[in-house]
Design a protein around this motif. Sequence first.
Motif, PDB file in Angstrom:
ATOM      1  N   ASP A  83       0.888  -1.085  -0.005  1.00  0.00           N
ATOM      2  CA  ASP A  83      -0.017  -0.056   0.004  1.00  0.00           C
ATOM      3  C   ASP A  83       0.982   1.450   0.103  1.00  0.00           C
ATOM      4  O   ASP A  83       1.449   1.640   0.877  1.00  0.00           O
ATOM      5  N   ARG A  84       0.796   2.100  -1.127  1.00  0.00           N
ATOM      6  CA  ARG A  84       1.715   3.245  -1.223  1.00  0.00           C
ATOM      7  C   ARG A  84       1.541   4.108  -0.097  1.00  0.00           C
ATOM      8  O   ARG A  84       2.307   4.879   0.326  1.00  0.00           O
ATOM      9  N   SER A  85       0.251   4.437   0.514  1.00  0.00           N
ATOM     10  CA  SER A  85      -0.174   5.367   1.305  1.00  0.00           C
ATOM     11  C   SER A  85       0.491   4.730   2.822  1.00  0.00           C
ATOM     12  O   SER A  85       0.499   5.591   3.621  1.00  0.00           O
ATOM     13  N   GLU A  86       1.222   3.542   2.836  1.00  0.00           N
ATOM     14  CA  GLU A  86       1.447   3.094   4.156  1.00  0.00           C
ATOM     15  C   GLU A  86       3.157   3.325   4.088  1.00  0.00           C
ATOM     16  O   GLU A  86       3.945   2.894   5.054  1.00  0.00           O
ATOM     17  N   VAL A  87       3.594   3.664   3.082  1.00  0.00           N
ATOM     18  CA  VAL A  87       5.218   3.883   3.111  1.00  0.00           C
ATOM     19  C   VAL A  87       5.577   5.376   2.647  1.00  0.00           C
ATOM     20  O   VAL A  87       4.734   6.043   2.104  1.00  0.00           O
ATOM     21  N   TYR A  88       6.665   5.577   3.036  1.00  0.00           N
ATOM     22  CA  TYR A  88       7.265   6.938   2.854  1.00  0.00           C
ATOM     23  C   TYR A  88       8.068   7.010   1.436  1.00  0.00           C
ATOM     24  O   TYR A  88       8.695   6.269   1.213  1.00  0.00           O
ATOM     25  N   VAL A  89       7.793   7.878   0.559  1.00  0.00           N
ATOM     26  CA  VAL A  89       8.312   7.914  -0.734  1.00  0.00           C
ATOM     27  C   VAL A  89       9.262   9.186  -0.739  1.00  0.00           C
ATOM     28  O   VAL A  89       8.618  10.509  -0.680  1.00  0.00           O
ATOM     29  N   THR A  90      10.567   9.384  -1.166  1.00  0.00           N
ATOM     30  CA  THR A  90      11.456  10.415  -1.184  1.00  0.00           C
ATOM     31  C   THR A  90      12.350  10.449  -2.384  1.00  0.00           C
ATOM     32  O   THR A  90      12.217   9.342  -2.974  1.00  0.00           O
ATOM     33  N   ASN A  91      13.268  11.305  -2.391  1.00  0.00           N
ATOM     34  CA  ASN A  91      14.305  11.098  -3.626  1.00  0.00           C
ATOM     35  C   ASN A  91      15.760  11.603  -2.930  1.00  0.00           C
ATOM     36  O   ASN A  91      15.719  12.220  -1.903  1.00  0.00           O
ATOM     37  N   GLY A  92      16.686  10.943  -3.511  1.00  0.00           N
ATOM     38  CA  GLY A  92      17.932  11.174  -3.105  1.00  0.00           C
ATOM     39  C   GLY A  92      18.487  12.745  -3.101  1.00  0.00           C
ATOM     40  O   GLY A  92      19.278  13.189  -2.548  1.00  0.00           O
ATOM     41  N   VAL A  93      17.789  13.314  -4.517  1.00  0.00           N
ATOM     42  CA  VAL A  93      18.047  14.704  -4.870  1.00  0.00           C
ATOM     43  C   VAL A  93      16.613  15.282  -4.908  1.00  0.00           C
ATOM     44  O   VAL A  93      15.824  14.910  -5.372  1.00  0.00           O
ATOM     45  N   LYS A  94      16.507  16.429  -4.121  1.00  0.00           N
ATOM     46  CA  LYS A  94      15.103  16.960  -3.983  1.00  0.00           C
ATOM     47  C   LYS A  94      14.809  18.228  -5.092  1.00  0.00           C
ATOM     48  O   LYS A  94      13.755  18.745  -5.097  1.00  0.00           O
ATOM     49  N   HIS A  95      15.460  18.618  -5.959  1.00  0.00           N
ATOM     50  CA  HIS A  95      15.299  19.183  -7.122  1.00  0.00           C
ATOM     51  C   HIS A  95      15.603  18.702  -8.332  1.00  0.00           C
ATOM     52  O   HIS A  95      16.553  18.007  -8.685  1.00  0.00           O
ATOM     53  N   PHE A  96      14.648  19.269  -9.275  1.00  0.00           N
ATOM     54  CA  PHE A  96      14.686  18.558 -10.692  1.00  0.00           C
ATOM     55  C   PHE A  96      15.926  19.380 -11.431  1.00  0.00           C
ATOM     56  O   PHE A  96      16.115  20.378 -11.602  1.00  0.00           O
ATOM     57  N   LYS A  97      16.597  18.264 -12.010  1.00  0.00           N
ATOM     58  CA  LYS A  97      17.797  18.753 -12.900  1.00  0.00           C
ATOM     59  C   LYS A  97      17.454  18.449 -14.413  1.00  0.00           C
ATOM     60  O   LYS A  97      17.185  17.392 -14.512  1.00  0.00           O
ATOM     61  N   PHE A  98      17.765  19.246 -15.169  1.00  0.00           N
ATOM     62  CA  PHE A  98      17.345  18.944 -16.680  1.00  0.00           C
ATOM     63  C   PHE A  98      18.061  20.007 -17.595  1.00  0.00           C
ATOM     64  O   PHE A  98      18.712  20.987 -16.965  1.00  0.00           O
ATOM     65  N   GLU A  99      17.916  19.461 -18.715  1.00  0.00           N
ATOM     66  CA  GLU A  99      18.478  20.467 -19.823  1.00  0.00           C
ATOM     67  C   GLU A  99      17.383  20.796 -20.742  1.00  0.00           C
ATOM     68  O   GLU A  99      16.540  19.976 -21.130  1.00  0.00           O
ATOM     69  N   PRO A 100      17.290  22.208 -20.902  1.00  0.00           N
ATOM     70  CA  PRO A 100      16.163  22.556 -21.741  1.00  0.00           C
ATOM     71  C   PRO A 100      16.410  22.219 -23.284  1.00  0.00           C
ATOM     72  O   PRO A 100      17.446  22.264 -23.766  1.00  0.00           O
ATOM     73  N   ARG A 101      15.211  21.542 -24.135  1.00  0.00           N
ATOM     74  CA  ARG A 101      15.358  21.287 -25.263  1.00  0.00           C
ATOM     75  C   ARG A 101      14.142  21.519 -26.017  1.00  0.00           C
ATOM     76  O   ARG A 101      13.129  20.937 -25.941  1.00  0.00           O
ATOM     77  N   GLY A 102      14.197  22.920 -26.892  1.00  0.00           N
ATOM     78  CA  GLY A 102      12.838  23.456 -27.114  1.00  0.00           C
ATOM     79  C   GLY A 102      12.137  23.841 -25.967  1.00  0.00           C
ATOM     80  O   GLY A 102      12.592  24.557 -25.203  1.00  0.00           O
ATOM     81  N   LYS A 103      10.794  23.517 -26.170  1.00  0.00           N
ATOM     82  CA  LYS A 103       9.880  23.707 -25.019  1.00  0.00           C
ATOM     83  C   LYS A 103       9.873  22.619 -23.884  1.00  0.00           C
ATOM     84  O   LYS A 103       9.592  22.916 -22.813  1.00  0.00           O
ATOM     85  N   ARG A 104      10.500  21.477 -24.105  1.00  0.00           N
ATOM     86  CA  ARG A 104      10.917  20.301 -23.245  1.00  0.00           C
ATOM     87  C   ARG A 104      12.026  20.471 -22.442  1.00  0.00           C
ATOM     88  O   ARG A 104      13.007  21.211 -22.658  1.00  0.00           O
TER      89      ARG A 104
END
Length: 199
Positions: A83-104
């Motif tokens: 049950d996902r609502s019974e577990v804690y979900v997180t990330n090792g890195v908490k900001h999105f890292k990206f390369e812009p490619r056009g609008k994406r």
Amino acid sequence: EPGPDDEGANASTIPELRAAAEGCRRCPLWRDATQTVFGEGPEKAKVVFVGEQPGDQEDLAGKPFVGPAGKMLDAVLAEAEVDRSEVYVTNGVKHFKFEPRGKRRIHAKPNAGEVKACRWWVDKELAILKPTLAVALGATAAQSLLGKTVPITKMRGQVVEREDGLRVFLTIHPSYILRIPEPADKEAERGRFLADMRA
Ligand code: URA
Ligand code: SF4
């Protein structure tokens, strides 16, 4: 504008810690991202899932694993009767890292320095939650939890115990399944991930 080095150090609950992380400047990733995407789940959770970093949709929603990888994770967890609502979900890195490619905005892998900087928050989450098990979803999560690189494809399905006693279950990242082009291979990998989630 660097934040205080002990930011969030006195937080004793996840909401306090989340609030402290909103202004984090410990690495450069906050500059281009929309917001800090902190972990989510009950404070009494016994199992903590750690991913890599928020993706495009998570960056906009401010919640972890709500995009395509999150849908895959949810589907497999449901099939494994976790049950996902019974577990804690997180990330090792908490900001999105990206390369812009056009609008994406194309996902870019966080480097070792960014993973190390953001471990501050993962360590604090673990100190508050005191889970019996952490699940590392992919290599970056394993690097965050264990402080070193590990060969995930070789070690997936195994538990590694940290010096502080925390048991870390190693598996692949759900987005790895999504990137497999061949349907039969994709289904086989999904089956292996399901077996890991059942374990
Ligand atoms: N991938 C991750 O590692 N984390 C998320 O929150 C979304 C996608
Ligand atoms: Fe802070 Fe982590 Fe964001 Fe870097 S990625 S600014 S360490 S919250």
